[in-house]
Design an enzyme around this catalytic site. Structure first.
Site, PDB file in Angstrom:
ATOM      1  N   ASP A 256      33.964  38.375  39.827  1.00 20.03           N
ATOM      2  CA  ASP A 256      33.102  37.610  41.095  1.00 20.03           C
ATOM      3  C   ASP A 256      32.824  36.211  40.729  1.00 20.03           C
ATOM      4  O   ASP A 256      31.872  35.982  39.669  1.00 20.03           O
ATOM      5  CB  ASP A 256      31.954  38.690  41.401  1.00 20.03           C
ATOM      6  CG  ASP A 256      32.637  39.846  42.125  1.00 20.03           C
ATOM      7  OD1 ASP A 256      33.551  40.147  42.876  1.00 20.03           O
ATOM      8  OD2 ASP A 256      32.097  40.820  41.764  1.00 20.03           O
TER       9      ASP A 256
ATOM     10  N   ASP B 286      34.415  36.436  33.683  1.00 15.19           N
ATOM     11  CA  ASP B 286      33.976  37.193  34.828  1.00 15.19           C
ATOM     12  C   ASP B 286      34.826  37.345  36.098  1.00 15.19           C
ATOM     13  O   ASP B 286      35.963  36.797  35.998  1.00 15.19           O
ATOM     14  CB  ASP B 286      32.549  36.569  35.314  1.00 15.19           C
ATOM     15  CG  ASP B 286      31.809  37.018  35.912  1.00 15.19           C
ATOM     16  OD1 ASP B 286      31.744  38.419  35.896  1.00 15.19           O
ATOM     17  OD2 ASP B 286      31.204  36.682  37.192  1.00 15.19           O
TER      18      ASP B 286
END
Length: 259
Positions: A15, A13
């Protein structure tokens, strides 16, 4: 218990893992460099459909993270890939930004507000009441409902913002029709991403900062999962879920030596 194969490919991922509020997480640059130097297949993922992969490449470059465009996979790209596979050359009424409309155009889709095959809802900075009303009427008239991701809120410097999941709930309330969500935690996003880089789930790992999207999606796609504590999830949150990541680490810096 069957022993897992060594990790050959990495999905992470963006953020909360590589960056937090626009600032790189310590160790993120070393992790990306190690991946690139190793030649291992990898993808940086995001449920945010606002930006194109080129936009995200530029944003990451500005903070010192050199991620090639082809190594970025968004919910918009996953949605376009899904629709191209399910209903090639279709038509769609789209509520979203350039990340979504560009991906759909590139997949051969035509944007229209006249009898579209699909209504597609993505992230946008301003949700227009007029556009939502149009979407509701088109769905009531038979258009199928797709949403890029189920996130109910998104971050901002001022606090939480309503995101795709919340707006989809509004449309569902008005139409009685649930959308098909393509993004995490749907393992479809992970599996299509693995296909893009020619990787296999049994020798891949997913790194995320959220139990309900990143870890769940990786788990359901059959991957090893790593939860980092530099984002939204704390150690105390983990026991609230009926599943666990393969391993919990403080940050992405703790995973550099595994590449």
């Amino acid at each position: 218990m069957t022993e897992r194969k060594p990790i050959e490919s990495w999905l992470t991922d963006m953020d909360g893992v590589l960056m937090h509020e626009g600032v790189p997480v310590p160790g993120a640059d070393a992790f990306i460099k190690k991946l690139r130097d190793s030649g291992r297949p990898f993808l940086v993922l995001t449920n945010n459909s606002i930006y194109t992969a080129r936009d995200l490449h530029a944003r990451l470059s500005r903070i010192g993270l050199d991620v090639p465009v082809e190594n970025i996979w968004t919910s918009a790209l996953a949605t376009a890939s899904f629709l191209d596979n399910q209903h090639p050359g279709g038509t769609a009424y789209v509520i979203g930004e350039a990340g979504l409309t560009t991906a759909l155009h590139d997949a051969g889709y035509v944007m229209t507000d006249t009898d579209p095959d699909f209504v597609i809802l993505g992230e946008t900075r301003t949700y227009s009441f007029e556009a939502l009303t149009k979407a509701i009427r088109l769905i009531n008239n038979g258009a199928r409902f797709i949403a890029t991701n189920p996130d109910n809120t998104g971050p901002s410097p001022e606090g939480a913002l309503p995101a795709t999941g919340s707006v989809a709930a509004l449309i569902t309330k008005a139409t009685g029709k649930e959308p098909y969500f393509v993004g995490k935690p749907n393992p479809l996003m992970m599996r299509t991403g693995l296909n893009v880089i020619g990787a296999h789930s049994e020798s891949s790992a997913m790194i995320g900062d959220r139990m309900d999207t990143d870890v769940l999606a990786g788990l359901e796609a059959g991957m090893e999962t790593f939860l980092v504590l530099t984002g939204l999830t704390t150690l105390n949150d983990i026991d609230r879920y009926p599943y666990r990541p393969t391993k919990v680490v403080d940050s992405i810096a703790d995973l550099v030596d595994l590449v």
